[in-house]
Motif scaffolding. Structure first.
Motif, PDB file in Angstrom:
ATOM      1  N   GLU A 144      12.387  15.382   5.917  1.00  0.00           N
ATOM      2  CA  GLU A 144      13.757  15.701   5.461  1.00  0.00           C
ATOM      3  C   GLU A 144      14.749  14.666   4.902  1.00  0.00           C
ATOM      4  O   GLU A 144      15.725  14.882   4.474  1.00  0.00           O
ATOM      5  CB  GLU A 144      14.836  16.265   6.889  1.00  0.00           C
ATOM      6  N   ASN A 145      14.296  13.480   5.217  1.00  0.00           N
ATOM      7  CA  ASN A 145      14.931  12.061   4.779  1.00  0.00           C
ATOM      8  C   ASN A 145      14.287  11.500   3.540  1.00  0.00           C
ATOM      9  O   ASN A 145      13.206  11.194   3.751  1.00  0.00           O
ATOM     10  CB  ASN A 145      15.461  11.314   5.905  1.00  0.00           C
ATOM     11  N   PHE A 146      14.985  11.190   2.552  1.00  0.00           N
ATOM     12  CA  PHE A 146      14.518  10.656   1.475  1.00  0.00           C
ATOM     13  C   PHE A 146      15.444   9.316   0.859  1.00  0.00           C
ATOM     14  O   PHE A 146      16.654   9.468   1.046  1.00  0.00           O
ATOM     15  CB  PHE A 146      14.635  11.674   0.359  1.00  0.00           C
ATOM     16  N   GLN A 175       8.082   5.775   1.957  1.00  0.00           N
ATOM     17  CA  GLN A 175       6.569   6.089   1.497  1.00  0.00           C
ATOM     18  C   GLN A 175       6.777   6.288  -0.328  1.00  0.00           C
ATOM     19  O   GLN A 175       7.937   6.734  -0.593  1.00  0.00           O
ATOM     20  CB  GLN A 175       5.962   7.585   1.721  1.00  0.00           C
ATOM     21  N   HIS A 176       5.949   6.067  -1.091  1.00  0.00           N
ATOM     22  CA  HIS A 176       5.804   6.008  -2.395  1.00  0.00           C
ATOM     23  C   HIS A 176       4.550   7.023  -2.884  1.00  0.00           C
ATOM     24  O   HIS A 176       3.427   6.487  -2.766  1.00  0.00           O
ATOM     25  CB  HIS A 176       5.660   4.921  -3.115  1.00  0.00           C
ATOM     26  N   PRO A 177       4.813   8.389  -2.691  1.00  0.00           N
ATOM     27  CA  PRO A 177       3.324   9.221  -2.767  1.00  0.00           C
ATOM     28  C   PRO A 177       2.862   8.720  -4.160  1.00  0.00           C
ATOM     29  O   PRO A 177       3.547   8.880  -5.295  1.00  0.00           O
ATOM     30  CB  PRO A 177       4.113  10.653  -2.745  1.00  0.00           C
ATOM     31  N   PRO A 178       1.560   8.355  -3.929  1.00  0.00           N
ATOM     32  CA  PRO A 178       0.688   8.153  -5.200  1.00  0.00           C
ATOM     33  C   PRO A 178       0.698   8.931  -6.447  1.00  0.00           C
ATOM     34  O   PRO A 178       0.859   8.510  -7.588  1.00  0.00           O
ATOM     35  CB  PRO A 178      -0.520   7.778  -4.849  1.00  0.00           C
ATOM     36  N   GLN A 227       0.726  -1.203  -0.012  1.00  0.00           N
ATOM     37  CA  GLN A 227      -0.079  -0.204   0.117  1.00  0.00           C
ATOM     38  C   GLN A 227       0.764   1.355   0.091  1.00  0.00           C
ATOM     39  O   GLN A 227       0.900   1.955   0.865  1.00  0.00           O
ATOM     40  CB  GLN A 227      -0.946  -0.150   1.241  1.00  0.00           C
ATOM     41  N   ASN A 228       1.483   1.520  -1.059  1.00  0.00           N
ATOM     42  CA  ASN A 228       2.462   2.973  -1.225  1.00  0.00           C
ATOM     43  C   ASN A 228       3.554   2.827  -0.252  1.00  0.00           C
ATOM     44  O   ASN A 228       4.052   3.941   0.180  1.00  0.00           O
ATOM     45  CB  ASN A 228       1.414   3.890  -1.250  1.00  0.00           C
ATOM     46  N   GLU A 229       3.692   1.823   0.297  1.00  0.00           N
ATOM     47  CA  GLU A 229       5.017   1.904   1.327  1.00  0.00           C
ATOM     48  C   GLU A 229       5.988   0.605   0.975  1.00  0.00           C
ATOM     49  O   GLU A 229       5.467  -0.530   0.903  1.00  0.00           O
ATOM     50  CB  GLU A 229       4.774   2.000   2.636  1.00  0.00           C
ATOM     51  N   THR A 230       7.262   0.949   1.111  1.00  0.00           N
ATOM     52  CA  THR A 230       8.163  -0.064   1.100  1.00  0.00           C
ATOM     53  C   THR A 230       8.832  -0.275   2.749  1.00  0.00           C
ATOM     54  O   THR A 230       9.190   0.992   3.267  1.00  0.00           O
ATOM     55  CB  THR A 230       9.603   0.054   0.480  1.00  0.00           C
ATOM     56  N   HIS A 231       8.727  -1.347   3.298  1.00  0.00           N
ATOM     57  CA  HIS A 231       9.142  -1.538   4.707  1.00  0.00           C
ATOM     58  C   HIS A 231      10.624  -2.236   4.297  1.00  0.00           C
ATOM     59  O   HIS A 231      10.466  -3.330   4.121  1.00  0.00           O
ATOM     60  CB  HIS A 231       8.180  -2.586   5.658  1.00  0.00           C
ATOM     61  N   LEU A 243      11.764   9.733  -1.971  1.00  0.00           N
ATOM     62  CA  LEU A 243      10.682   8.925  -1.237  1.00  0.00           C
ATOM     63  C   LEU A 243      10.945   9.217   0.171  1.00  0.00           C
ATOM     64  O   LEU A 243      11.977   8.796   0.691  1.00  0.00           O
ATOM     65  CB  LEU A 243      10.796   7.685  -1.742  1.00  0.00           C
ATOM     66  N   PRO A 244      10.025   9.823   1.040  1.00  0.00           N
ATOM     67  CA  PRO A 244       9.971  10.132   2.160  1.00  0.00           C
ATOM     68  C   PRO A 244      10.290   9.091   3.150  1.00  0.00           C
ATOM     69  O   PRO A 244       9.421   7.905   2.882  1.00  0.00           O
ATOM     70  CB  PRO A 244       8.649  10.798   2.400  1.00  0.00           C
ATOM     71  N   THR A 245      11.300   9.121   3.991  1.00  0.00           N
ATOM     72  CA  THR A 245      11.537   7.827   4.929  1.00  0.00           C
ATOM     73  C   THR A 245      11.479   8.249   6.341  1.00  0.00           C
ATOM     74  O   THR A 245      12.054   9.138   6.790  1.00  0.00           O
ATOM     75  CB  THR A 245      12.911   7.363   4.226  1.00  0.00           C
TER      76      THR A 245
END
Length: 340
Positions: free
Chosen positions: A195-197, A148-151, A124-128, A176-178
């Motif tokens: 701040e972290n991507f 996060q993978h902003p849709p 669901q739009n996230e990589t763990h 990709l916000p992390t």
């Protein structure tokens, strides 16, 4: 002189035909990961990797799962900017064990043995991204990051055609916000999505025996905007396609021109220059502060990477006519020579 605009792919497309050769309909670029990399055949020539690089406030952290057909190679490294403490751990598994690499960019993949666990679970739009290494430079390393993978974000997805039998699909997903934590021994590094991507480099292809490439990239917040740079050279030259793009708040400007990388092969720590071949669309310098050297010499496989960490300065012309000014933007740039 000006290079032609590349074809944009707008619908789901298979990378290969029934014989495992390049599907001509796949040649082009897409703003979403529409290419299904259904590689088959081409014994020993298939190369597949999922590489993640995360820019923290204090450290850069990277984890990769790759399969080169005759071996799986998984590696994790980190660099602490201030102290320049750096460590890398690599595991090679002949024939690749049971590792299965997915055909879609946003699919889960896991590697696990007694020395290293890397889990990249997409949901669901996230990589763990979870990593666990009992002995990492004498310390226990644990990483638990949510990427996060902003849709609505655009991503760079390109098929590079050398010919019908050698070709590469690359997905480069930027800014990709992390959030989450990396702990190494008693040190704890936290990541905040403002701040972290993270940057994803997803590669699937049939490669020639020898290859050389340059890759430059950065994903940072610059004066309030999420900026990503993806700069490629050598390996794409003359194919009519490039992996060059700049991202601003999730919108991609595709750069259709080849890039020229000027640097000192005797001393990679000297300043690098990157510019578009025919125009001034891209004009950047890169000033390194640390050099990562990674060499493999295992008979069949020879590989030498010089990856520099440092700062970009310069300008890029965007699709909307704006000149994006880059000042002291943290990123990486590399030269990679492979015989595989």
């Amino acid at each position: 002189m000006k290079q032609h605009a590349e074809k944009e792919i707008l619908q789901t497309t298979l990378l290969c035909d029934k014989k495992g050769n390049l599907n001509p309909a796949a040649i082009g670029f897409a703003r979403k990961p529409l290419i299904n990399s259904n590689l088959s055949g081409h014994i020993m020539r298939k190369k597949k990797w999922n590489y993640w690089c995360v820019y923290g406030d204090e450290i850069l952290f990277s984890a990769t799962i790759s399969h080169l057909d005759y071996a799986a190679v998984c590696f994790v490294y980190f660099l602490e900017y201030e102290t320049q403490r750096y460590f890398e751990k690599t595991i090679t598994i002949p024939l690749g064990g049971k590792l299965k690499m997915p055909t879609q960019v946003l699919e889960s993949v896991t590697f696990k043995n007694s020395e290293m666990m890397i889990d990249m679970t997409y949901i669901q739009n996230e990589t763990h991204l979870s990593v666990s290494i009992p002995n990492f430079d004498g310390d226990l390393l644990r990483a638990k990051l949510i990427i996060q993978h902003p849709p609505t974000d655009e991503t760079l997805n390109v098929v590079i055609p050398w010919n019908r039998k050698t070709f590469q699909f690359t997905g480069k997903h930027h800014t990709l916000p992390t959030s989450g934590v990396v702990t190494i021994g008693t040190r704890r590094y936290t990541f905040s999505p403002e701040e972290n991507f993270a940057v994803l480099d997803y590669g699937r292809g049939i490669w020639p025996r020898e290859a050389t490439w340059n890759w430059g990239m950065a994903s940072q917040r610059v004066r309030g905007r999420r900026i990503g740079l993806n700069l490629g050279g050598k390996w794409t030259d003359g194919t009519g396609m490039t992996e060059n793009a700049v991202f601003v708040d999730g919108k991609m400007t595709k750069i259709h021109e080849d890039l020229l990388f000027h640097y000192d092969q005797e001393d990679y720590m000297q300043r690098w220059k990157v510019k578009t071949k025919f125009s001034n669309q891209v004009s950047l310098t890169f000033s390194p502060f640390f050099e990562r050297v990674s060499t493999t010499n295992a008979g069949l496989v020879k590989s030498e990477v010089h990856q520099m960490f440092g700062y970009y300065d310069g300008s890029v012309l965007l699709d909307n006519g704006e000149t994006l000014i880059i000042r002291q933007m943290l990123g990486c740039i590399e030269e990679h020579r492979a015989k595989w």
